[in-house]
Design a protein around this motif. Structure first.
Motif, mmCIF file in Angstrom:
data_model
loop_
_atom_site.group_PDB
_atom_site.id
_atom_site.type_symbol
_atom_site.label_atom_id
_atom_site.label_comp_id
_atom_site.label_asym_id
_atom_site.label_seq_id
_atom_site.Cartn_x
_atom_site.Cartn_y
_atom_site.Cartn_z
ATOM 1 N N ASN A 82 30.118 84.708 -48.714
ATOM 2 C CA ASN A 82 29.698 83.828 -47.621
ATOM 3 C C ASN A 82 28.256 83.331 -47.764
ATOM 4 O O ASN A 82 27.527 83.199 -46.776
ATOM 5 N N SER A 83 27.867 83.054 -49.001
ATOM 6 C CA SER A 83 26.556 82.440 -49.230
ATOM 7 C C SER A 83 26.612 80.960 -48.849
ATOM 8 O O SER A 83 27.686 80.371 -48.722
ATOM 9 N N THR A 84 25.451 80.363 -48.686
ATOM 10 C CA THR A 84 25.366 78.938 -48.382
ATOM 11 C C THR A 84 24.897 78.177 -49.617
ATOM 12 O O THR A 84 23.867 78.509 -50.204
ATOM 13 N N TYR B 89 23.779 74.394 -50.754
ATOM 14 C CA TYR B 89 23.266 73.237 -50.020
ATOM 15 C C TYR B 89 22.635 72.221 -50.968
ATOM 16 O O TYR B 89 21.981 72.583 -51.945
ATOM 17 N N SER C 283 26.385 71.047 -46.967
ATOM 18 C CA SER C 283 26.396 72.470 -47.298
ATOM 19 C C SER C 283 27.828 72.990 -47.346
ATOM 20 O O SER C 283 28.736 72.420 -46.722
ATOM 21 N N TRP C 284 28.016 74.057 -48.109
ATOM 22 C CA TRP C 284 29.307 74.723 -48.232
ATOM 23 C C TRP C 284 29.096 76.231 -48.111
ATOM 24 O O TRP C 284 28.016 76.741 -48.420
ATOM 25 N N THR C 285 30.126 76.945 -47.696
ATOM 26 C CA THR C 285 30.129 78.401 -47.736
ATOM 27 C C THR C 285 30.861 78.823 -49.001
ATOM 28 O O THR C 285 32.013 78.433 -49.215
ATOM 29 N N SER D 213 31.353 81.886 -52.418
ATOM 30 C CA SER D 213 31.258 83.263 -52.899
ATOM 31 C C SER D 213 31.566 83.275 -54.391
ATOM 32 O O SER D 213 32.332 82.437 -54.881
ATOM 33 N N TYR E 12 21.749 80.357 -51.145
ATOM 34 C CA TYR E 12 20.994 81.409 -50.474
ATOM 35 C C TYR E 12 21.874 82.285 -49.584
ATOM 36 O O TYR E 12 22.920 81.876 -49.081
ATOM 37 N N ASP E 13 21.390 83.519 -49.442
ATOM 38 C CA ASP E 13 22.010 84.559 -48.628
ATOM 39 C C ASP E 13 20.956 85.652 -48.488
ATOM 40 O O ASP E 13 19.859 85.547 -49.060
#
Length: 226
Positions: A71-73, A75, A87-89, A91, A114-115
């Motif tokens: 579940n990182s972003t 962008y 942006s997308w979620t 992994s 980022y996460d």
């Protein structure tokens, strides 16, 4: 005490070792029973990249990411305003594509992954889009006998305005068994026109391409004489 070796599985070749404790130069601690416990955490560094460093308005950006925590972003957006952007979620490892709007802000853009456990940013440059062109072959269907010469004239225009484009280099190539053989070149005049002279040395059906290869301001275009 015998030496011990810690090895990483081959699938974790990109991993790094993070020590949770440091004692005597080794990541371990002793418990009350005298047992040695390794304090090791393996992590794979995350990363983000793009297929190019520079793009024009309307171009498509191919974004690759690697080892993204769950579940990182991911962008992409104009820097620092973020408008426009997307942006997308994500992994794990994968990729996304983003088409830069035709009227997008030019200049520096950022591409970030980022996460809590990951923060990576790359920067790209977005340039103003090139103007489309149209290259026209004048009287494209020509005939001549062996030994004759023919004029191959072209006209290069700004496709949006129809105006001739001055001072642009045009290359001519003869197609021989699907291979392009250089035949000549010319530079367009104030009306966007220029020509070369072609000599019919053998009896043949010749296909000759004229090409404008584009530059910082204009997109490429071509036409064909047969």
């Amino acid at each position: 005490m015998p030496d011990c070796t810690f090895s990483m599985p081959s699938s974790d070749k990109d991993a790094v070792i993070e020590c949770g404790s440091y004692e005597g130069g080794t990541c371990y601690y002793h418990d009350s029973a005298g047992t040695i416990h390794l304090k090791v955490k393996t992590t794979k560094p995350c990363s983000v990249s793009t297929d190019e460093d520079e793009y024009y308005q309307g171009d498509t950006v191919a974004i690759s990411y690697k080892n993204a925590p769950p579940n990182s972003t991911l962008y992409i957006g104009a820097y620092p305003s973020g408008i426009p952007g997307k942006s997308w979620t994500v992994s794990g490892t994968g990729g996304k594509v983003y088409t830069i709007p035709d009227d997008a802000t030019t200049g520096t853009w950022q591409v970030s992954l980022y996460d809590t456990d990951c923060s990576r940013t790359e920067y790209i440059t977005v340039l103003a889009s090139k103007s489309p062109t149209e290259l026209t072959c004048n009287n494209p269907n020509k005939s001549a006998t062996v030994g004759d010469t023919v004029d191959l004239e072209v006209k290069l225009e700004d496709k949006a305005t129809g105006a001739g484009i001055d001072g642009k280099w045009i290359d001519f190539y003869k197609l021989v068994d699907s291979t392009e053989v250089y035949t000549g070149s010319c530079t367009t005049d104030s009306n966007g026109k220029c020509s070369i002279t072609y000599t019919c040395s053998v009896e043949e059906t010749a296909t000759i391409k004229a090409k404008f290869r584009g530059d910082d301001d204009y997109k490429a275009s071509e036409c064909t004489f047969t």
